[in-house]
Design an enzyme around this catalytic site. Structure first.
Site, PDB file in Angstrom:
ATOM      1  N   TYR A   1      -2.408  -0.676  10.267  1.00  5.18           N
ATOM      2  CA  TYR A   1      -2.481  -1.054   8.849  1.00  5.18           C
ATOM      3  C   TYR A   1      -1.185  -0.637   8.131  1.00  5.18           C
ATOM      4  O   TYR A   1      -0.570  -1.444   7.425  1.00  5.18           O
ATOM      5  CB  TYR A   1      -3.698  -0.402   8.198  1.00  5.18           C
TER       6      TYR A   1
ATOM      7  N   SER B   1       0.867  -1.179   0.000  1.00  4.58           N
ATOM      8  CA  SER B   1       0.000   0.000   0.000  1.00  4.58           C
ATOM      9  C   SER B   1       0.897   1.220   0.000  1.00  4.58           C
ATOM     10  O   SER B   1       2.064   1.131   0.422  1.00  4.58           O
ATOM     11  CB  SER B   1      -0.854  -0.026   1.270  1.00  4.58           C
TER      12      SER B   1
HETATM   13  P1  NDP Z   1     -11.613  -5.762   0.480  1.00  2.00           P
HETATM   14  O1  NDP Z   1     -11.868  -5.435   1.901  1.00  2.00           O
HETATM   15  O2  NDP Z   1     -12.561  -5.324  -0.564  1.00  2.00           O
HETATM   16  O3  NDP Z   1     -11.355  -7.333   0.325  1.00  2.00           O
HETATM   17  C1  NDP Z   1     -10.503  -7.989   1.213  1.00  2.00           C
HETATM   18  C2  NDP Z   1     -10.666  -9.457   1.059  1.00  2.00           C
HETATM   19  O4  NDP Z   1      -9.883 -10.084   2.099  1.00  2.00           O
HETATM   20  C3  NDP Z   1     -12.102  -9.919   1.252  1.00  2.00           C
HETATM   21  O5  NDP Z   1     -12.373 -10.982   0.374  1.00  2.00           O
HETATM   22  C4  NDP Z   1     -12.104 -10.369   2.695  1.00  2.00           C
HETATM   23  O6  NDP Z   1     -13.062 -11.372   2.986  1.00  2.00           O
HETATM   24  C5  NDP Z   1     -10.713 -10.953   2.832  1.00  2.00           C
HETATM   25  N1  NDP Z   1     -10.336 -11.028   4.244  1.00  2.00           N
HETATM   26  C6  NDP Z   1     -10.311 -10.011   5.138  1.00  2.00           C
HETATM   27  N2  NDP Z   1     -10.013 -10.494   6.359  1.00  2.00           N
HETATM   28  C7  NDP Z   1      -9.852 -11.827   6.224  1.00  2.00           C
HETATM   29  C8  NDP Z   1      -9.565 -12.863   7.137  1.00  2.00           C
HETATM   30  N3  NDP Z   1      -9.421 -12.644   8.433  1.00  2.00           N
HETATM   31  N4  NDP Z   1      -9.481 -14.128   6.670  1.00  2.00           N
HETATM   32  C9  NDP Z   1      -9.653 -14.381   5.360  1.00  2.00           C
HETATM   33  N5  NDP Z   1      -9.949 -13.444   4.448  1.00  2.00           N
HETATM   34  C10 NDP Z   1     -10.053 -12.163   4.886  1.00  2.00           C
HETATM   35  O7  NDP Z   1     -10.161  -5.155   0.204  1.00  2.00           O
HETATM   36  P2  NDP Z   1      -9.424  -4.777  -1.176  1.00  2.00           P
HETATM   37  O8  NDP Z   1      -9.833  -5.700  -2.240  1.00  2.00           O
HETATM   38  O9  NDP Z   1      -9.532  -3.326  -1.357  1.00  2.00           O
HETATM   39  O10 NDP Z   1      -7.913  -5.038  -0.741  1.00  2.00           O
HETATM   40  C11 NDP Z   1      -7.132  -6.097  -1.221  1.00  2.00           C
HETATM   41  C12 NDP Z   1      -5.700  -5.818  -0.870  1.00  2.00           C
HETATM   42  O11 NDP Z   1      -5.269  -4.606  -1.478  1.00  2.00           O
HETATM   43  C13 NDP Z   1      -5.464  -5.623   0.637  1.00  2.00           C
HETATM   44  O12 NDP Z   1      -4.230  -6.199   0.980  1.00  2.00           O
HETATM   45  C14 NDP Z   1      -5.399  -4.121   0.792  1.00  2.00           C
HETATM   46  O13 NDP Z   1      -4.646  -3.747   1.913  1.00  2.00           O
HETATM   47  C15 NDP Z   1      -4.725  -3.733  -0.501  1.00  2.00           C
HETATM   48  N6  NDP Z   1      -4.922  -2.345  -0.911  1.00  2.00           N
HETATM   49  C16 NDP Z   1      -6.144  -1.920  -1.363  1.00  2.00           C
HETATM   50  C17 NDP Z   1      -6.315  -0.618  -1.799  1.00  2.00           C
HETATM   51  C18 NDP Z   1      -7.625  -0.125  -2.296  1.00  2.00           C
HETATM   52  O14 NDP Z   1      -7.716   1.088  -2.643  1.00  2.00           O
HETATM   53  N7  NDP Z   1      -8.648  -0.929  -2.395  1.00  2.00           N
HETATM   54  C19 NDP Z   1      -5.182   0.331  -1.806  1.00  2.00           C
HETATM   55  C20 NDP Z   1      -3.946  -0.218  -1.293  1.00  2.00           C
HETATM   56  C21 NDP Z   1      -3.829  -1.515  -0.888  1.00  2.00           C
HETATM   57  P3  NDP Z   1     -14.611 -11.010   3.236  1.00  2.00           P
HETATM   58  O15 NDP Z   1     -15.111 -10.480   1.929  1.00  2.00           O
HETATM   59  O16 NDP Z   1     -15.190 -12.308   3.585  1.00  2.00           O
HETATM   60  O17 NDP Z   1     -14.629  -9.978   4.319  1.00  2.00           O
END
Ligand code: NDP
Length: 252
Positions: free
Chosen positions: A172, A159
């Site tokens: 985070y 990130s």
């Molecule tokens: P979302 O919150 O939309 O999706 C995250 C996913 O991770 C979901 O499928 C969620 O499951 C899963 N997840 C969260 N906690 C757990 C857990 N304890 N066990 C298993 N699965 C889990 O996030 P993004 O798609 O936006 O983010 C994806 C990655 O990109 C992350 O690493 C984030 O930090 C990074 N990122 C995103 C940015 C953005 O602008 N979107 C910018 C910079 C980095 P569930 O749906 O069941 O909750």
């Protein structure tokens, strides 16, 4: 830290990931869901890991209806994942699929957005558990399989706040700095002894549930969709990035 960009106008071949098995964490929603669908669309057998079974099943169905290779579902809550859970997943992949060629560490939680002085230890621990400790357990469990593949790729999700610290991003941001560090340590360790490359990818602002929750006042469509940033995810997972390791990439 020197950041890397994709080759300009990167255009992945439709068969980029044919015959490869790729594990995606957080595959049920957001960027992980798009990555799982994109990898399957480019020929991979995808192992869908996440904590909400219905979401994983919906992705499974989408892959099947697009005539992708039959995926596998592994429900796991990374907040409580144990060594034994991760080792069981490795054994199941080895038994059922035979090989593992890629690992996308995508699942993360945002935690609290507040000053360090008032941050709660419970939230700090949850963020470190999901974003850092579970990554270690999964990586360690999968390494023997990845190192057996002719070439393999591990992609860590970073990130902007994992590269430059920013007020109120708390655990985070710290977890994403740890992710960058983990990537560098592992890449350096593996460089001369295996064909597994290890890189990090910052997706940049992307229209997902996490982004909408971090920036509630922002117009969601002002950011690209997860599908729009998939070229970077494909590039790092496929052979076009062979030999590139220890680098920090930006998807946008
Ligand atoms: P979302 O919150 O939309 O999706 C995250 C996913 O991770 C979901 O499928 C969620 O499951 C899963 N997840 C969260 N906690 C757990 C857990 N304890 N066990 C298993 N699965 C889990 O996030 P993004 O798609 O936006 O983010 C994806 C990655 O990109 C992350 O690493 C984030 O930090 C990074 N990122 C995103 C940015 C953005 O602008 N979107 C910018 C910079 C980095 P569930 O749906 O069941 O909750």
């Amino acid at each position: 830290m020197q950041k890397q960009s994709l080759p300009s106008n990167y255009n992945p071949s439709p068969d980029l990931l044919k015959g490869k098995t790729i594990l995606v964490t957080g595959a049920g929603d957001g960027i992980g869901r798009s990555a799982a669908l994109a990898y399957a669309a480019h020929g991979a057998t995808v192992v869908l890991l996440g904590r909400t079974v219905e979401k994983l099943e919906a992705v499974y169905d989408e892959i099947e209806s697009a005539q992708g290779a039959q995926p596998a579902i592994f429900p796991l809550d990374l907040a409580s994942a144990t060594e034994s859970d991760c080792n069981s997943l490795r054994d199941a992949i080895e038994k059922e699929l035979g090989t593992l060629d890629g690992l996308l560490h995508n699942a993360s939680v945002l935690g609290e957005r507040r000053p360090i002085e008032s941050a709660t230890y419970a939230s700090w621990q949850e963020v470190m558990q999901v974003n850092v400790n579970a990554q270690f357990l999964l990586t360690r469990a999968m390494l023997p399989l990845l190192n057996e593949a002719p070439t393999a790729s591990i992609v860590f999700t970073s990130s902007g706040v994992g590269r430059t610290g920013r007020a109120f991003w708390g655990a985070y941001a710290v977890s994403k700095f740890a992710t960058e560090g983990f990537m560098q340590v592992l890449a350096d360790e593996l460089e001369n002894i295996s064909n597994t490359r290890v890189n990090s990818l910052n997706p940049g602002a992307t229209n997902t549930a996490m982004r909408r929750s971090a920036y509630p006042a922002e117009k969601p469509t002002s950011n690209p969709s997860p599908d729009a940033i998939m070229p970077a995810y494909l590039y790092l997972m496929g052979e076009d990035s062979a030999g590139i390791t220890g680098q920090s990439f930006d998807a946008q």
